[in-house]
Design an enzyme around this catalytic site. Structure first.
Site, PDB file in Angstrom:
ATOM      1  N   SER A   1      48.365  41.718  28.018  1.00 19.94           N
ATOM      2  CA  SER A   1      47.903  43.071  27.694  1.00 19.94           C
ATOM      3  C   SER A   1      48.628  43.562  26.446  1.00 19.94           C
ATOM      4  O   SER A   1      49.781  43.179  26.205  1.00 19.94           O
ATOM      5  CB  SER A   1      48.229  44.013  28.855  1.00 19.94           C
ATOM      6  OG  SER A   1      48.011  45.355  28.463  1.00 19.94           O
TER       7      SER A   1
ATOM      8  N   TYR B   1      53.516  47.053  35.496  1.00 19.45           N
ATOM      9  CA  TYR B   1      52.430  46.210  34.967  1.00 19.45           C
ATOM     10  C   TYR B   1      52.792  45.644  33.596  1.00 19.45           C
ATOM     11  O   TYR B   1      52.666  44.442  33.349  1.00 19.45           O
ATOM     12  CB  TYR B   1      51.166  47.064  34.883  1.00 19.45           C
ATOM     13  CG  TYR B   1      50.006  46.447  34.134  1.00 19.45           C
ATOM     14  CD1 TYR B   1      49.129  45.588  34.776  1.00 19.45           C
ATOM     15  CD2 TYR B   1      49.769  46.761  32.790  1.00 19.45           C
ATOM     16  CE1 TYR B   1      48.051  45.035  34.092  1.00 19.45           C
ATOM     17  CE2 TYR B   1      48.700  46.212  32.110  1.00 19.45           C
ATOM     18  CZ  TYR B   1      47.845  45.352  32.761  1.00 19.45           C
ATOM     19  OH  TYR B   1      46.779  44.804  32.078  1.00 19.45           O
TER      20      TYR B   1
HETATM   21  N1  LIG Z   1      40.238  46.130  30.887  1.00 20.15           N
HETATM   22  C1  LIG Z   1      41.269  46.383  30.093  1.00 20.15           C
HETATM   23  O1  LIG Z   1      41.303  47.388  29.346  1.00 20.15           O
HETATM   24  C2  LIG Z   1      42.426  45.421  30.038  1.00 20.15           C
HETATM   25  C3  LIG Z   1      43.383  45.611  29.026  1.00 20.15           C
HETATM   26  C4  LIG Z   1      44.465  44.739  28.959  1.00 20.15           C
HETATM   27  C5  LIG Z   1      44.575  43.697  29.880  1.00 20.15           C
HETATM   28  N2  LIG Z   1      43.632  43.553  30.862  1.00 20.15           N
HETATM   29  C6  LIG Z   1      43.811  42.445  31.791  1.00 20.15           C
HETATM   30  O2  LIG Z   1      42.607  41.729  31.908  1.00 20.15           O
HETATM   31  C7  LIG Z   1      42.562  41.064  33.183  1.00 20.15           C
HETATM   32  C8  LIG Z   1      41.225  41.325  33.831  1.00 20.15           C
HETATM   33  O3  LIG Z   1      41.112  42.713  34.086  1.00 20.15           O
HETATM   34  P1  LIG Z   1      39.722  43.483  34.121  1.00 20.15           P
HETATM   35  O4  LIG Z   1      39.848  44.625  33.214  1.00 20.15           O
HETATM   36  O5  LIG Z   1      38.594  42.537  33.978  1.00 20.15           O
HETATM   37  O6  LIG Z   1      39.811  44.088  35.605  1.00 20.15           O
HETATM   38  P2  LIG Z   1      38.825  43.987  36.848  1.00 20.15           P
HETATM   39  O7  LIG Z   1      39.387  44.909  37.870  1.00 20.15           O
HETATM   40  O8  LIG Z   1      37.417  44.132  36.434  1.00 20.15           O
HETATM   41  O9  LIG Z   1      39.053  42.465  37.336  1.00 20.15           O
HETATM   42  C9  LIG Z   1      40.213  42.045  37.999  1.00 20.15           C
HETATM   43  C10 LIG Z   1      39.809  41.053  39.070  1.00 20.15           C
HETATM   44  O10 LIG Z   1      40.989  40.519  39.671  1.00 20.15           O
HETATM   45  C11 LIG Z   1      40.769  40.439  41.061  1.00 20.15           C
HETATM   46  N3  LIG Z   1      42.043  40.449  41.778  1.00 20.15           N
HETATM   47  C12 LIG Z   1      42.869  41.512  41.946  1.00 20.15           C
HETATM   48  N4  LIG Z   1      43.923  41.136  42.695  1.00 20.15           N
HETATM   49  C13 LIG Z   1      43.755  39.832  42.991  1.00 20.15           C
HETATM   50  C14 LIG Z   1      44.509  38.891  43.746  1.00 20.15           C
HETATM   51  N5  LIG Z   1      45.646  39.237  44.387  1.00 20.15           N
HETATM   52  N6  LIG Z   1      44.051  37.623  43.856  1.00 20.15           N
HETATM   53  C15 LIG Z   1      42.901  37.274  43.234  1.00 20.15           C
HETATM   54  N7  LIG Z   1      42.133  38.122  42.516  1.00 20.15           N
HETATM   55  C16 LIG Z   1      42.560  39.388  42.408  1.00 20.15           C
HETATM   56  C17 LIG Z   1      39.905  41.643  41.391  1.00 20.15           C
HETATM   57  O11 LIG Z   1      39.213  41.492  42.620  1.00 20.15           O
HETATM   58  C18 LIG Z   1      38.990  41.702  40.179  1.00 20.15           C
HETATM   59  O12 LIG Z   1      37.785  40.984  40.384  1.00 20.15           O
HETATM   60  C19 LIG Z   1      43.760  41.595  33.959  1.00 20.15           C
HETATM   61  O13 LIG Z   1      44.813  40.656  33.884  1.00 20.15           O
HETATM   62  C20 LIG Z   1      44.142  42.861  33.213  1.00 20.15           C
HETATM   63  O14 LIG Z   1      45.504  43.153  33.361  1.00 20.15           O
HETATM   64  C21 LIG Z   1      42.568  44.389  30.959  1.00 20.15           C
END
Ligand SMILES: NC(=O)c1ccc[n+]([C@@H]2O[C@H](COP(=O)([O-])OP(=O)(O)OC[C@H]3O[C@@H](n4cnc5c(N)ncnc54)[C@H](O)[C@@H]3O)[C@@H](O)[C@H]2O)c1
Length: 269
Positions: free
Chosen positions: A147, A160
């Protein structure tokens, strides 16, 4: 290297958090480039539904907080497809409860800290450990989703953001240890990315603050992050390892406050 080095024909990729915004977009793109994809998620029914929409994909259960579940996932993926070329560590502990309570260290609940590190750091480590023998056999690679918050300080999400910084250092450690055997390890650092979950939950005022610092005319979509991940996972990136690719629309590339500077200079022209 061929002109098609970005393609992933015949490769097998595990995407954790594959039922989520960025994870599914990445699985979809890798599948479109010829990969066999495993969408692994704690939301396993959703992962299975989404996998059914891809050419050669399966949805498998994963709880990243549970060592046995992670090891079982890697074994099930290899048993099903016969090999493993890419591990995309993308799942993280997220959601409204975490967003509300993960803030300043002075108010940090130890339990929230432990849960975050258990899923994000320990879970990622165990997934890498389980996958490495298979990746060595295929000369494959790992891409970790981190991130922008792992690279810059903020008043929000101390647990986080520091857990994601730990994953960056794990990325470099794996790259250094396993490079000589042909295994690469990189990370992608998304900035704010408009997943369905975030589009719904993120307060518009704060969204505007991020938009103001973004050098594009819009925030990133999950597909933008998928492109960065799929590039690093492909042979096109064979000379890249131990790196963090920041995909944030240029947000972190400049001195903060650029929107005010733009307004000032346009008012005084
Ligand atoms: N969306 C953003 O703005 C953003 C920014 C920076 C980083 N990220 C990172 O991107 C990645 C994906 O996030 P996203 O935005 O697609 O979120 P999202 O919530 O759409 O997807 C996250 C997925 O992880 C799954 N998950 C959660 N806990 C879990 C566990 N214990 N075991 C297995 N699966 C689990 C959830 O069910 C979900 O499907 C994450 O690592 C997040 O930190 C996202």
């Amino acid at each position: 290297m061929t002109v098609d080095a970005i393609r992933m024909d015949g490769k097998v990729a595990i995407v954790t958090g594959g039922a989520g915004g960025i994870g599914f977009a990445t699985g979809q793109l890798m599948a479109a480039r010829g990969a066999h994809v495993v969408l692994a998620d704690i939301a396993v029914e959703r992962a299975k539904e989404l996998a059914a929409t891809l050419p050669d994909a399966i949805g498998l259960p994963l709880d990243l907080g549970d060592e046995h579940s992670i090891e079982a996932l890697v074994e099930a993926a290899v048993t099903h497809f016969g090999r493993l070329d890419v591990l995309h560590n993308n799942a993280a502990l997220l959601g409204p409860e975490i967003a509300r309570n993960d803030g300043d260290i002075e108010q940090m609940a130890t339990d929230l800290w432990d849960r975050t590190y258990r899923v994000n750091v320990r879970g990622t480590m165990i997934a890498c450990r389980a996958a490495l023998p298979h990746l060595r056999a295929s000369r494959g690679n790992i891409v970790n989703t981190v991130s922008n918050l792992a690279l810059q300080g903020h008043m929000i999400q101390a647990a986080y953001s520091s857990s994601k910084a730990a994953i960056i250092q794990m990325t470099r450690a794996i790259a250094a240890s396993h490079g000589p055997t042909g295994v690469r390890c990189n990370a992608v650092a998304p900035g704010m990315t408009m997943t369905p979950a975030l589009r719904e939950a993120f307060p518009p005022t704060l969204r505007k603050a991020v938009e103001d610092e973004t050098l594009r005319d819009q925030l990133g979509d999950p597909e933008d992050i998928a492109e960065a991940v799929a590039f690093l996972a492909s042979d096109a990136a064979r000379n890249i390892t131990g790196q963090v690719l920041v995909a944030d629309g240029g947000c972190a590339s400049h001195v903060p406050g650029i929107a005010q500077f733009r307004a000032f200079f346009s008012d005084n022209q």
